[in-house]
Design a protein around this motif. Sequence first.
Motif, PDB file in Angstrom:
ATOM      1  N   UNK A 173      28.358 117.761  37.079  1.00 45.98           N
ATOM      2  CA  UNK A 173      27.177 118.530  37.508  1.00 45.98           C
ATOM      3  C   UNK A 173      26.116 118.685  36.410  1.00 45.98           C
ATOM      4  N   UNK A 174      26.574 118.905  35.164  1.00 45.98           N
ATOM      5  CA  UNK A 174      25.612 119.115  34.069  1.00 45.98           C
ATOM      6  C   UNK A 174      24.741 117.872  33.855  1.00 45.98           C
ATOM      7  N   UNK A 175      25.380 116.713  33.974  1.00 48.09           N
ATOM      8  CA  UNK A 175      24.667 115.444  33.797  1.00 48.09           C
ATOM      9  C   UNK A 175      23.641 115.250  34.920  1.00 48.09           C
ATOM     10  N   UNK A 176      24.081 115.546  36.139  1.00 50.66           N
ATOM     11  CA  UNK A 176      23.189 115.402  37.301  1.00 50.66           C
ATOM     12  C   UNK A 176      22.000 116.359  37.174  1.00 50.66           C
ATOM     13  N   UNK A 177      22.312 117.584  36.738  1.00 54.37           N
ATOM     14  CA  UNK A 177      21.260 118.602  36.627  1.00 54.37           C
ATOM     15  C   UNK A 177      20.278 118.224  35.517  1.00 54.37           C
ATOM     16  N   UNK A 178      20.811 117.743  34.395  1.00 49.09           N
ATOM     17  CA  UNK A 178      19.951 117.348  33.272  1.00 49.09           C
ATOM     18  C   UNK A 178      18.990 116.236  33.701  1.00 49.09           C
ATOM     19  N   UNK A 179      19.518 115.273  34.448  1.00 45.87           N
ATOM     20  CA  UNK A 179      18.671 114.166  34.911  1.00 45.87           C
ATOM     21  C   UNK A 179      17.582 114.683  35.845  1.00 45.87           C
ATOM     22  N   UNK A 180      17.957 115.621  36.724  1.00 46.40           N
ATOM     23  CA  UNK A 180      16.990 116.144  37.695  1.00 46.40           C
ATOM     24  C   UNK A 180      15.909 116.989  37.022  1.00 46.40           C
ATOM     25  N   UNK A 181      16.297 117.744  35.989  1.00 51.78           N
ATOM     26  CA  UNK A 181      15.340 118.653  35.332  1.00 51.78           C
ATOM     27  C   UNK A 181      14.443 117.909  34.341  1.00 51.78           C
ATOM     28  N   UNK A 182      15.022 116.908  33.654  1.00 56.07           N
ATOM     29  CA  UNK A 182      14.261 116.249  32.589  1.00 56.07           C
ATOM     30  C   UNK A 182      13.050 115.463  33.094  1.00 56.07           C
ATOM     31  N   UNK A 183      13.136 114.929  34.304  1.00 59.41           N
ATOM     32  CA  UNK A 183      12.007 114.155  34.843  1.00 59.41           C
ATOM     33  C   UNK A 183      10.733 114.999  34.917  1.00 59.41           C
ATOM     34  N   UNK A 184      10.744 116.113  35.681  1.00 59.57           N
ATOM     35  CA  UNK A 184       9.545 116.960  35.752  1.00 59.57           C
ATOM     36  C   UNK A 184       9.158 117.573  34.402  1.00 59.57           C
TER      37      UNK A 184
END
Lengths: 252, 225
Positions: A173-184
């Motif tokens: 989950x942390x990896x998925x969340x990091x990817x989702x947050x880092x883009x914006x």
Amino acid sequence: MSAAPRARPAFGRSLLRLFTVQGSWNYERMQGVGMGVAEEPLLRDLRVAGNGAAYRAAVARGAHFFNAHPYLCGLAVGAAARAEHEGVPPDQVERLRTALCGPLGSLGDRLVWAGWLPFTSGLALIAVALGLGLPAILGFLVVFNAGHVALRWWALRAGWTHGVRVAVALRQPLLQRATAVLGPAMAFVVGAALPLVAQYLGSGFLGWSRVALAGVAALGFALLWWLRARLTGVRLGLVLLAVATLAGWLWP
Amino acid sequence: MSPELLLGLLAWGTLVGLDLVSVPQMMIARPLVAGPIAGAMLGDGWTGLTLGVLFELFQYEVLPVGAARYPEYGPATVAAVSAAHAAAGTLGLGLGALVGLITGMAGGVSLHAVRRLNARAVRRATAALEAGDARVLVRLHTAAILRDAARAAVVTALGLGLALLARTYLAGTISVRGVLLLDVAAVGSALAVGTAGTLRLVGRGQDLRWFAAGVVGGAAVAWLR
């Protein structure tokens, strides 16, 4: 034949070697040789267990073709080494490595090259433009590398922990969340950096030169956008500098 | 410039070049780092920082994915700072950018050449690699890293040589207006490349809205300062 992995595999040595994983990058095996070098310390137990043939075969497999994001290569190194220790059939180890290339490349590119790196670099640009100077550069190095080293370490440990079921680690989950947050976050930061950097670099231009600067930047951007398949930044820069040199000689 | 200083810049450029792909990718190869450190070595922090920012914008165009070929801006920035510092007060940014862009192109070509040499070395060692000879594997890898270090040193030396040539043959031959035109071309192209590069990175989805919000916020801060 399988050999039980010892309690503390040579993670430190493997991690250090992972920092050089692209040192022998080439068009034949891409990162393969570097991967083999990084995996080798984790395979030494096979030799210690008196299984020299298994060790040599595993080392040879470890150096086969591989290409992924360098910071996430540890995941494949750890997973393949664990699989070798568990006596997974050679063709399955090969398939595991092949299967990991795409996802690790894609995830790393989004997470690091198009996320963490431009995000931290954009923050540093903003800080420099606001007058923080050298401390901003040091801050960039520290913050970026905190994430960098943590990612490499996590990848190696997760690969070793999960072995052939390493796909589980990619769904963390942390990896998925990091990817989702880092883009914006990256988009916002680099967007904010551009006008501030323009002000910082343009502060020395006054009168007609300021108007010319705006014109050159707009024209350059338009050319790069329309001719994106043919025109690179370095070519645009060299052409504009050549034109400026010529204009300077003609219009002293 | 003293020989000691030149050697220091050569060593720094070599480390920076090695960091880009081989060891340890901790981003000292970013112009934003390479430039200010070179500037600090020359006792000219402003030039180092400004050229570091300028080339960082050029760097935004590069996405180092797979076998992609791209210019190498780390040693290029070191050479650029050397050129701009040497010509301080007369040419500055424009001359630095000219030297840096040529060096960056040469760096890109040299990366491709080293990768081909590495491939040749791997082909020669295929039998030993397939036999699982760990000593050959490590030797091959170490030799490739040394090859990359030599490449980075040659590129930096070329850049520092270009900086010397530019100072000798260009400085003094260009008028004040010419200098200003060079500066306009350098900064204008960097802003264009940085904007186009970041827009490509951001793409068209929801991130584009965040990018626009960032531009508005940054512009507001710039206006208020």
